[in-house]
Write a protein that holds these residues in place. Structure first.
Motif, short mmCIF file in Angstrom:
data_model
loop_
_atom_site.label_atom_id
_atom_site.label_comp_id
_atom_site.label_asym_id
_atom_site.label_seq_id
_atom_site.Cartn_x
_atom_site.Cartn_y
_atom_site.Cartn_z
N LEU A 1 -6.57 9.04 -9.13
CA LEU A 1 -5.46 8.58 -8.36
C LEU A 1 -5.33 8.96 -6.93
CD1 LEU A 1 -2.86 9.45 -11.17
CD2 LEU A 1 -3.74 7.53 -10.76
N PHE A 2 -5.82 10.20 -6.66
CA PHE A 2 -5.59 10.50 -5.29
C PHE A 2 -6.54 9.74 -4.37
CE2 PHE A 2 -6.72 14.18 -2.22
CZ PHE A 2 -5.62 13.99 -1.39
N THR A 3 -7.86 9.02 -5.08
CA THR A 3 -8.70 8.40 -4.41
C THR A 3 -8.05 7.11 -3.87
OG1 THR A 3 -10.63 9.41 -5.63
CG2 THR A 3 -10.62 6.89 -4.69
N VAL A 4 -7.09 6.61 -4.79
CA VAL A 4 -6.43 5.37 -4.53
C VAL A 4 -5.28 5.61 -3.49
CG1 VAL A 4 -4.90 3.53 -5.44
CG2 VAL A 4 -6.85 4.45 -6.76
N ALA B 1 0.92 -1.20 0.12
CA ALA B 1 0.01 -0.13 -0.01
C ALA B 1 0.80 1.27 -0.12
CB ALA B 1 -0.82 -0.21 1.12
N ALA B 2 1.84 1.29 0.68
CA ALA B 2 2.76 2.36 0.79
C ALA B 2 3.51 2.68 -0.50
CB ALA B 2 3.86 2.15 1.92
N VAL B 3 4.05 1.71 -1.12
CA VAL B 3 4.59 1.73 -2.45
C VAL B 3 3.65 2.32 -3.65
CG1 VAL B 3 5.59 0.56 -4.25
CG2 VAL B 3 6.28 0.02 -2.05
N THR B 4 2.38 1.70 -3.37
CA THR B 4 1.26 2.09 -4.46
C THR B 4 1.22 3.70 -4.31
OG1 THR B 4 0.31 -0.05 -4.26
CG2 THR B 4 -1.08 1.81 -5.05
N ALA B 5 0.80 3.98 -2.99
CA ALA B 5 0.61 5.41 -2.41
C ALA B 5 1.79 6.32 -3.03
CB ALA B 5 0.44 5.64 -1.13
N ALA B 6 3.03 5.70 -2.71
CA ALA B 6 4.18 6.45 -3.31
C ALA B 6 4.24 6.72 -4.59
CB ALA B 6 5.59 5.79 -2.88
N VAL B 7 4.19 5.91 -5.52
CA VAL B 7 4.18 6.07 -7.07
C VAL B 7 3.32 6.90 -7.55
CG1 VAL B 7 3.89 4.82 -9.14
CG2 VAL B 7 5.22 3.70 -7.27
N LEU B 8 2.00 6.80 -7.13
CA LEU B 8 0.91 7.70 -7.61
C LEU B 8 1.02 9.18 -6.96
CD1 LEU B 8 -2.25 5.37 -7.22
CD2 LEU B 8 -0.67 5.78 -9.32
N SER B 9 1.42 9.27 -5.83
CA SER B 9 2.13 10.70 -5.40
C SER B 9 2.87 11.34 -6.26
CB SER B 9 2.24 10.48 -3.78
OG SER B 9 1.11 10.17 -2.84
N LEU C 1 8.13 10.18 -2.14
CA LEU C 1 9.47 9.53 -1.78
C LEU C 1 9.38 9.12 -0.25
CD1 LEU C 1 11.76 12.37 -3.46
CD2 LEU C 1 11.17 9.99 -4.28
N PHE C 2 8.71 9.90 0.82
CA PHE C 2 8.71 9.47 2.14
C PHE C 2 8.17 8.06 2.25
CE2 PHE C 2 6.37 9.37 6.18
CZ PHE C 2 7.16 9.22 6.93
N LEU C 3 6.82 7.88 1.50
CA LEU C 3 6.13 6.75 1.39
C LEU C 3 6.78 5.60 0.76
CD1 LEU C 3 2.41 8.31 0.60
CD2 LEU C 3 3.39 7.24 2.83
N LEU C 4 7.51 5.96 0.00
CA LEU C 4 8.44 4.82 -0.82
C LEU C 4 9.50 4.19 0.01
CD1 LEU C 4 9.03 3.20 -3.47
CD2 LEU C 4 10.59 5.15 -3.83
N VAL C 5 9.90 5.16 1.03
CA VAL C 5 11.14 4.63 2.16
C VAL C 5 10.28 3.79 3.04
CG1 VAL C 5 12.57 5.18 3.86
CG2 VAL C 5 12.52 6.36 1.72
N ILE C 6 8.89 4.04 3.52
CA ILE C 6 8.11 3.24 4.40
C ILE C 6 7.89 2.02 3.89
CG2 ILE C 6 5.83 3.11 5.66
CD1 ILE C 6 6.06 6.02 6.30
N GLY C 7 7.31 1.82 2.48
CA GLY C 7 7.01 0.80 1.96
C GLY C 7 8.08 -0.31 1.75
N VAL C 8 9.48 0.25 1.44
CA VAL C 8 10.57 -0.44 1.28
C VAL C 8 10.94 -1.30 2.98
CG1 VAL C 8 13.18 -0.66 0.96
CG2 VAL C 8 11.68 0.51 -0.72
N LEU C 9 10.81 -0.44 3.58
CA LEU C 9 11.06 -0.84 5.17
C LEU C 9 10.21 -1.86 5.58
CD1 LEU C 9 11.88 2.56 7.25
CD2 LEU C 9 13.55 0.68 6.57
N PHE C 10 8.89 -1.78 5.03
CA PHE C 10 7.93 -2.69 5.56
C PHE C 10 8.15 -4.21 4.61
CE2 PHE C 10 4.44 -0.01 7.12
CZ PHE C 10 4.24 -0.72 8.38
N LEU C 11 8.55 -3.88 3.25
CA LEU C 11 8.63 -5.04 2.55
C LEU C 11 9.77 -5.87 2.71
CD1 LEU C 11 7.44 -3.68 -0.85
CD2 LEU C 11 6.28 -5.32 0.58
N ARG C 12 10.93 -5.27 3.29
CA ARG C 12 12.42 -5.70 3.58
C ARG C 12 12.19 -6.21 5.16
NH1 ARG C 12 17.43 -2.68 1.51
NH2 ARG C 12 18.21 -4.74 2.27
#
Length: 220
Positions: free
Chosen positions: A84-87, A48-56, A193-204
């Motif tokens: 996109l913002f809805t997602v 979810a974090a990576v999805t929000a990151a890319v769309l943001s 970019l911040f959400l992408l970092v959170i997503g990577v931390l979760f996935l790793r």
């Protein structure tokens, strides 16, 4: 708590009050479980974090290059941005609930998630109708208020729990500022970019491993 004597006398023994020096604090276990937050695993929260990151980031770049005018009518490009913002808003709800497993309380994440989901009522209706409906200001005010209050409470709860780094918890309160108030200036890019970092931390599994390590040190 006094041991039960029912196996000897067939009835439970009354509980005796403990002196203050005999009380043992109950250790909290992380990640916490629960009816709602227990269903949000690291994979789901990370995705979810990576999805929000890319769309943001896509939204931020688009809005920076093509600022919206003041016309109340919503053009086709803006309709796509609203979709996109809805997602993003739904994904943020999942991220908040995922982070709540490492907070001392989940009510802040629940309120923030409710706020982002409520805001999608406005984004969807505006995208479909091509204009903000009459109830939009009321819904937007209530949704943004819940989002703000919930995010602040979640941030404080995460800081108090000390299971995630401060640089993960503290910027959470800036997401709404970037995505709403700085949207026309490309605020979606730093938020993404911040959400992408959170997503990577979760996935790793970095957040989970940090929480487990702190629990082991606390019990040593």
């Amino acid at each position: 708590m006094t041991p039960s004597l029912s196996k000897h006398f067939g009835a439970p023994a009354p509980a005796l009050p403990l002196a203050d020096h005999d009380r043992v604090p109950i250790a909290r276990s992380y990640p916490r479980d629960g009816r709602l937050i227990g269903r949000i695993g690291t994979r789901l929260a990370g995705g979810a974090a990576v999805t929000a990151a890319v769309l943001s980031i896509v939204m931020g770049v688009t809005q920076a290059l093509f600022p919206q005018d003041e016309d109340p009518a919503i053009d086709p490009r803006t309709r796509v941005l609203l979709a996109l913002f809805t997602v993003v808003l739904w994904a943020l709800a999942v991220v908040y609930l995922g982070l709540a497993r490492y907070a001392r309380s989940s009510w802040g994440a629940t309120v923030a998630a409710a706020g982002t989901v409520l805001l999608t009522v406005g984004t969807i209706t505006s995208a479909v109708n091509g204009i903000d409906l009459e109830f939009f200001p009321v819904v937007a005010m209530a949704a943004n208020g819940a989002w703000l209050v919930g995010t602040i409470a979640l941030t404080v709860s995460l800081v108090r729990a000390k299971q995630v780094s401060l640089w993960v918890a503290l910027p959470l309160v800036l997401l709404q500022v970037c995505l709403i108030f700085l949207s026309q200036s490309g605020g979606g890019v730093p938020a993404g970019l911040f959400l992408l970092v959170i997503g990577v931390l979760f996935l790793r599994d970095r957040i989970d491993s940090r929480a487990r390590a702190r629990m082991r040190r606390g019990r040593a």
